[in-house]
Enzyme design. Sequence first.
Site, PDB file in Angstrom:
ATOM      1  N   HIS A 175       0.481  -1.347  -0.576  1.00  0.00           N
ATOM      2  CA  HIS A 175      -0.633  -0.495  -0.269  1.00  0.00           C
ATOM      3  C   HIS A 175       1.077   1.013   0.252  1.00  0.00           C
ATOM      4  CE1 HIS A 175      -2.376  -3.140   1.594  1.00  0.00           C
ATOM      5  NE2 HIS A 175      -3.857  -2.103   1.506  1.00  0.00           N
ATOM      6  N   HIS A 192      -3.404   3.520  -3.532  1.00  0.00           N
ATOM      7  CA  HIS A 192      -3.451   2.560  -2.035  1.00  0.00           C
ATOM      8  C   HIS A 192      -3.279   1.106  -1.792  1.00  0.00           C
ATOM      9  CE1 HIS A 192      -5.666   1.630   2.126  1.00  0.00           C
ATOM     10  NE2 HIS A 192      -6.678   0.413   1.287  1.00  0.00           N
ATOM     11  N   GLU A 247     -18.175  -2.383  23.711  1.00  0.00           N
ATOM     12  CA  GLU A 247     -17.127  -3.976  24.296  1.00  0.00           C
ATOM     13  C   GLU A 247     -15.922  -3.853  23.326  1.00  0.00           C
ATOM     14  OE1 GLU A 247     -21.720  -5.046  25.762  1.00  0.00           O
ATOM     15  OE2 GLU A 247     -20.371  -4.030  23.706  1.00  0.00           O
ATOM     16  N   HIS A 279     -29.027 -13.248  24.893  1.00  0.00           N
ATOM     17  CA  HIS A 279     -27.779 -13.588  25.543  1.00  0.00           C
ATOM     18  C   HIS A 279     -27.468 -14.499  26.599  1.00  0.00           C
ATOM     19  CE1 HIS A 279     -29.364  -8.929  25.562  1.00  0.00           C
ATOM     20  NE2 HIS A 279     -29.002  -8.560  27.105  1.00  0.00           N
TER      21      HIS A 279
END
Length: 663
Positions: free
Chosen positions: A26, A262, A411, A473
């Site tokens: 890159h 890129h 999280e 859950h």
Amino acid sequence: MNIEEMSVNAIRVLSADAIQKANSGHPGLPLGTAPVAYELFAKHMNYNPHNPDWVNRDRFVLSGGHGSMLLYSLFHLFGIGNLSLEEVKNFRQFGSLTPGHPEYGHTVGVEATTGPLGQGMAMAVGMAMAEAHLSSVFNKEGFPVVDHYTYVLGGDGCMMEGISSECFSLAGTLGLSKLIVFYDSNNISIEGSTDIAFTEDVVTRFKAFGFQTIEVEDGNDLEAIGKAIEEAKADKTRPSLIKVNTLIGYGCPAKQGKASAHGEPLGVDNVAALKENINWPCKGDFEVPKEVYDHYKELADNMAKAEDKWNELFAAYVEKYPEMKELWDNYFDGYDMSDLFNSDEYWAKGDKPEATRSTSGTILNMIKKAMPNLIGGSADLAPSNKTNMKDAGDFSKDNYAGTNLHFGVREQAMAAIGNGLALHGGLKAFVATFFVFSDYVKPMARLSALMKLPLTYVFTHDSIGVGEDGPTHEPIEQLAAFRSLPDFTVFRPCDRTETAAAWMYAVENECGPTGLVLTRQNLPQIEGSSKDALKGGYVIAESEKAVPDAIIIASGSEVSLAINAKEELKKSGIDVRVVSMPSMELFDKQSAEYKESVLPNGVRKRVAVEALSDFGWYKYVGLDGRVIAMEGFGASGPAATLFEHFGFTVDNVVKTVKEVVNA
């Protein structure tokens, strides 16, 4: 062309040549951001290229890890890690020190393994949090022995990933003023202009997060970049965003500003055109003028004086505060935990049923007393995860001395910040959430394992035992996923003794992350549980026969079920051995002799019991065995009802063992 322009262009040329030779890589980011990297390292970094592990160094994280040649070119020119030109030429080749994305522990000077975009951003936040906490512990008036910045560089891709919003929202809340973010704004992604999917005002977003924001109009203007860095440092209450407007693939006439710059080599002709366009004086590949190398050496030698100055400061510090030297050594070299781990109190058997999450909370607080540099927290679930440390204080903008971290409902950022805390050094970190939400954590846990970081993951509410919250859950496949992760050790303990063993292993493990998978519901204390849990699997209830009729293997909440089934099977004349398997990873590492003593090859009648996916169990039960496990998702209802409904009962285990024995 002056020496600074030549030094910037040396980064560009080496990067372009290496990527072209590899025919892979890159080039866009190194060509566009070379001035940022040069200006930062050469004039503003508190860093010693001769000792890149210096404890008080500024950290630099390349979050856009695909642009790794920016780092390798820089390291080679500065002499960081003595990275040779030959290694630069071997970019992306097997066994080289210049892999496709930066790898911590593989290439000297790389602060973090970055690949998935955005993760480096959050790891940098963790490093800045570590600096803030350690400075509150160690610094005395006139003795700022912990005093350094964390810099991170990324582009539009990092800003698009949700993890960056999570971590920077928290960074702003915490007022991490020694965190400086470089935003390489070139408006290009792989598919073309970022306008096709990303038109938000990033600067305004960061202002809302609580950042100071600074913009550099021309990414080639070293003076403007330098002023922006100093302005960022001058703000003592907020983290800073420096938006640098760059041209991806700068200097290559046919490629600059285009998506094709890129992620693919420029091409031989375009590399030549690049060198001509920037007036590079050398015609050959990987050629850098001697005066450029001399300039970088002079810079490196001058930069080394920062560590010399700090060493003098630290010597005076420990002379005046000798008690702090022992504390420093304990923080950075590790506490001796043998007194705690050899104590009767630590291994005391419980006398009543208790959820292993609750047991874990008790043990965590015991460890905290013996290990003051333990730091961690939960994604807004500490009361449920039982991860609050008593009398430890809350880490906040007003109290960096606290060791209870509040990540909010974030999280992804939590796990990556945990990685950053571990990478920084001086702290023992843990993070926590419900096990089902480990789905949010998994990519970051993968990097924990790849970097072999000693980060502890506390996962509670480990099965259908979650009960009334229902299948959204109740984890099913998550345990198998973590067991499949190389260098990640999973513990699913059955009672207090095994939970103590799990925490002991996690604290002493310096070679990778550990996951503690804990129950919501109460479990009985089992007479036969022992420190042998540290071997991963062991006989917890033995057969009276020299060769048992069958073996039941279980983990966690199903171990007591297996033992109860053993007692019931006796009435039918079937005598079984029960093996507790809290950690497959540790059991698999034991000697062949030990594994044979626990699971003898001659006993092929085996049943495994675990209230999660059966994936991975068949290597222990074989073709002649059976697995009682979840075959689908859970349901909403009381835990006892669910265990009965899905077959986790003594009757079903007995029935299954009989079928296996009589087959």
